[in-house]
Design a protein around this motif. Structure first.
Motif, mmCIF file in Angstrom:
data_model
loop_
_atom_site.group_PDB
_atom_site.id
_atom_site.type_symbol
_atom_site.label_atom_id
_atom_site.label_comp_id
_atom_site.label_asym_id
_atom_site.label_seq_id
_atom_site.Cartn_x
_atom_site.Cartn_y
_atom_site.Cartn_z
ATOM 1 N N LEU A 1 38.518 36.027 38.197
ATOM 2 C CA LEU A 1 38.843 34.611 38.021
ATOM 3 C C LEU A 1 39.657 34.393 36.749
ATOM 4 C CD1 LEU A 1 38.465 31.678 38.969
ATOM 5 C CD2 LEU A 1 36.397 31.605 37.585
ATOM 6 N N ALA A 2 39.309 35.099 35.679
ATOM 7 C CA ALA A 2 40.035 34.947 34.419
ATOM 8 C C ALA A 2 41.495 35.356 34.592
ATOM 9 C CB ALA A 2 39.373 35.779 33.326
ATOM 10 N N GLY A 3 41.724 36.428 35.333
ATOM 11 C CA GLY A 3 43.094 36.864 35.547
ATOM 12 C C GLY A 3 43.920 35.805 36.250
ATOM 13 N N VAL A 4 43.325 35.148 37.241
ATOM 14 C CA VAL A 4 44.029 34.087 37.965
ATOM 15 C C VAL A 4 44.242 32.878 37.063
ATOM 16 C CG1 VAL A 4 43.838 32.441 39.871
ATOM 17 C CG2 VAL A 4 43.212 34.836 40.224
ATOM 18 N N ALA A 5 43.188 32.468 36.367
ATOM 19 C CA ALA A 5 43.270 31.260 35.540
ATOM 20 C C ALA A 5 44.214 31.439 34.349
ATOM 21 C CB ALA A 5 41.874 30.889 35.040
ATOM 22 N N GLN B 1 36.561 35.958 45.746
ATOM 23 C CA GLN B 1 37.142 36.546 44.532
ATOM 24 C C GLN B 1 36.762 35.746 43.292
ATOM 25 O OE1 GLN B 1 41.420 37.232 44.881
ATOM 26 N NE2 GLN B 1 41.125 37.873 46.999
ATOM 27 N N ALA B 2 36.677 34.425 43.439
ATOM 28 C CA ALA B 2 36.378 33.565 42.289
ATOM 29 C C ALA B 2 34.983 33.794 41.726
ATOM 30 C CB ALA B 2 36.536 32.097 42.687
ATOM 31 N N ARG C 1 38.730 46.745 42.909
ATOM 32 C CA ARG C 1 37.809 47.004 44.009
ATOM 33 C C ARG C 1 37.233 45.689 44.553
ATOM 34 N NH1 ARG C 1 35.125 51.353 45.719
ATOM 35 N NH2 ARG C 1 35.768 52.542 43.887
ATOM 36 N N TRP C 2 36.825 44.790 43.646
ATOM 37 C CA TRP C 2 36.258 43.523 44.094
ATOM 38 C C TRP C 2 37.263 42.740 44.929
ATOM 39 C CZ3 TRP C 2 31.985 41.369 45.275
ATOM 40 C CH2 TRP C 2 31.905 39.983 45.437
ATOM 41 N N VAL C 3 38.512 42.717 44.505
ATOM 42 C CA VAL C 3 39.544 42.017 45.258
ATOM 43 C C VAL C 3 39.720 42.660 46.635
ATOM 44 C CG1 VAL C 3 42.008 41.466 45.346
ATOM 45 C CG2 VAL C 3 40.727 41.165 43.209
ATOM 46 N N HIS C 4 39.730 43.995 46.668
ATOM 47 C CA HIS C 4 39.858 44.704 47.944
ATOM 48 C C HIS C 4 38.678 44.394 48.859
ATOM 49 C CE1 HIS C 4 40.724 47.875 50.835
ATOM 50 N NE2 HIS C 4 39.480 48.311 50.689
ATOM 51 N N LEU C 5 37.485 44.429 48.317
ATOM 52 C CA LEU C 5 36.290 44.134 49.119
ATOM 53 C C LEU C 5 36.345 42.710 49.663
ATOM 54 C CD1 LEU C 5 33.488 45.704 46.866
ATOM 55 C CD2 LEU C 5 34.535 46.711 48.905
#
Length: 324
Positions: A88-92, A81-82, A160-164
């Protein structure tokens, strides 16, 4: 000073002291439940409901999500995911992952377990709750081409990226350290596509080939990138603030997760399989031994699965009573 505690009659000094396995079990539970002890109330709530859920015993999803190899999958998913600067911006920007890394882990684990083991209404409401939380996760990021772009955690492309990343991580970990998958990899990807639809992702992959094609698309379009913030997150994932008792085992889990990465993802992240000179270390076996130890301590059947089995057994009894 207080005097020594008196040992009750019939017990030895050894019995009065917590064993190493008890301490290990306690540390593991605290880590995976965000610091709480005992069984989380939401797990017991999965016993309630009016249907067997989207999957159920004998499904590919239960096979892939059950067992201690899910720990490796979680680490691998975070690394992958990173690679997307928007994710990554959403997490950071919005996550307290440094101050409360295991709280975030517990929240993610709760959603996966709810969708996997809950009845359909519970899975839908749990996903809607996550979607509402994501409404406030907004900001800007620099994409893989150097352009400034807005992001939202509910943006279909980021979701989608997180799901993948999750689907691929759980599948690869199960293939490496789990048991047989009913229907194979395609069955799992097809089943877990339901989780993508619950998170409002259109056309999630329905086969292993589609999963790989969709993941490759992000690379081919140049949407993945690594910068100083990515490297900082990778360092944190590699060395999280774990209890001393858990650190040696976690090192094997991390190396196991790295060994399953797509070589291109591994190269972007600046990671490589551990070696001594030209000889690659037996990571798979070492990780398997650690996972076996964790499974022996915690029980490979999770509290969520036990609650789901109780619900399904109750529903079956009710059905049998009606037939009779």
């Amino acid at each position: 000073m207080r005097g020594a505690e008196r040992v009750p009659r019939g017990r030895t000094d050894h019995d009065a002291m917590p064993s190493v396995s008890d301490a290990f079990r306690s540390r593991l539970n605290e880590t995976f439940t965000g610091g709480s002890t005992g069984t989380a109330a939401w797990m017991d709530d999965l016993e309630h409901g009016t249907d067997a859920g989207f999957f159920g015993p004998g499904s590919a999803t239960w096979a892939v999500h059950g067992g201690s190899h899910g720990i490796v999958a979680g680490v691998r998913a975070l690394l992958v995911q990173a690679l997307h600067p928007g994710a990554l911006a959403g997490v950071a920007d919005h996550s307290r992952y440094r101050e409360d890394p295991f709280g975030r882990l517990a929240g993610t684990s709760r959603w996966i377990a709810t969708v996997t083991y809950g009845d359909r209404a519970t899975a839908r409401s749990g996903s809607a709750w996550v979607h509402r939380l994501h409404e406030r996760v907004r900001g800007q990021y620099v994409d893989g081409h150097g352009a400034i772009r807005p992001y939202s955690a509910n943006d279909p492309d980021l979701a989608r990226w997180v799901h993948l990343a999750f689907t691929d991580a759980f599948l690869r970990a199960a293939q490496r350290w789990g048991g047989p998958i009913p229907g194979g990899a395609d069955a799992y990807v097809r089943e877990w596509a339901e989780a993508g639809r619950l998170m409002r992702i259109d056309d999630p992959p329905a086969s292993e080939v589609e999963l790989r094609e969709q993941m490759n698309g992000y690379l081919d379009r140049g949407e993945l990138a690594v910068d100083s913030r990515t490297r900082d997150v990778v360092r944190f994932i590699k060395n999280p603030p774990l209890a001393l008792l858990l650190r040696p085992g976690y090192r094997a889990v991390f190396e196991g997760a790295v060994s399953t990465l797509d070589p291109r993802h591994r190269s972007l992240l600046g990671l490589r399989a551990p070696v001594i000179g030209p000889v690659e270390l037996p990571v798979v076996r070492a990780t398997g031994l650690v996972l076996g130890g964790i499974g022996a301590v915690l029980d490979d059947q999770s509290g969520s699965e036990r609650a789901a089995r109780r619900r399904i057994a109750r529903l079956q009894r009710s059905h049998d009573d009606v037939i009779a």
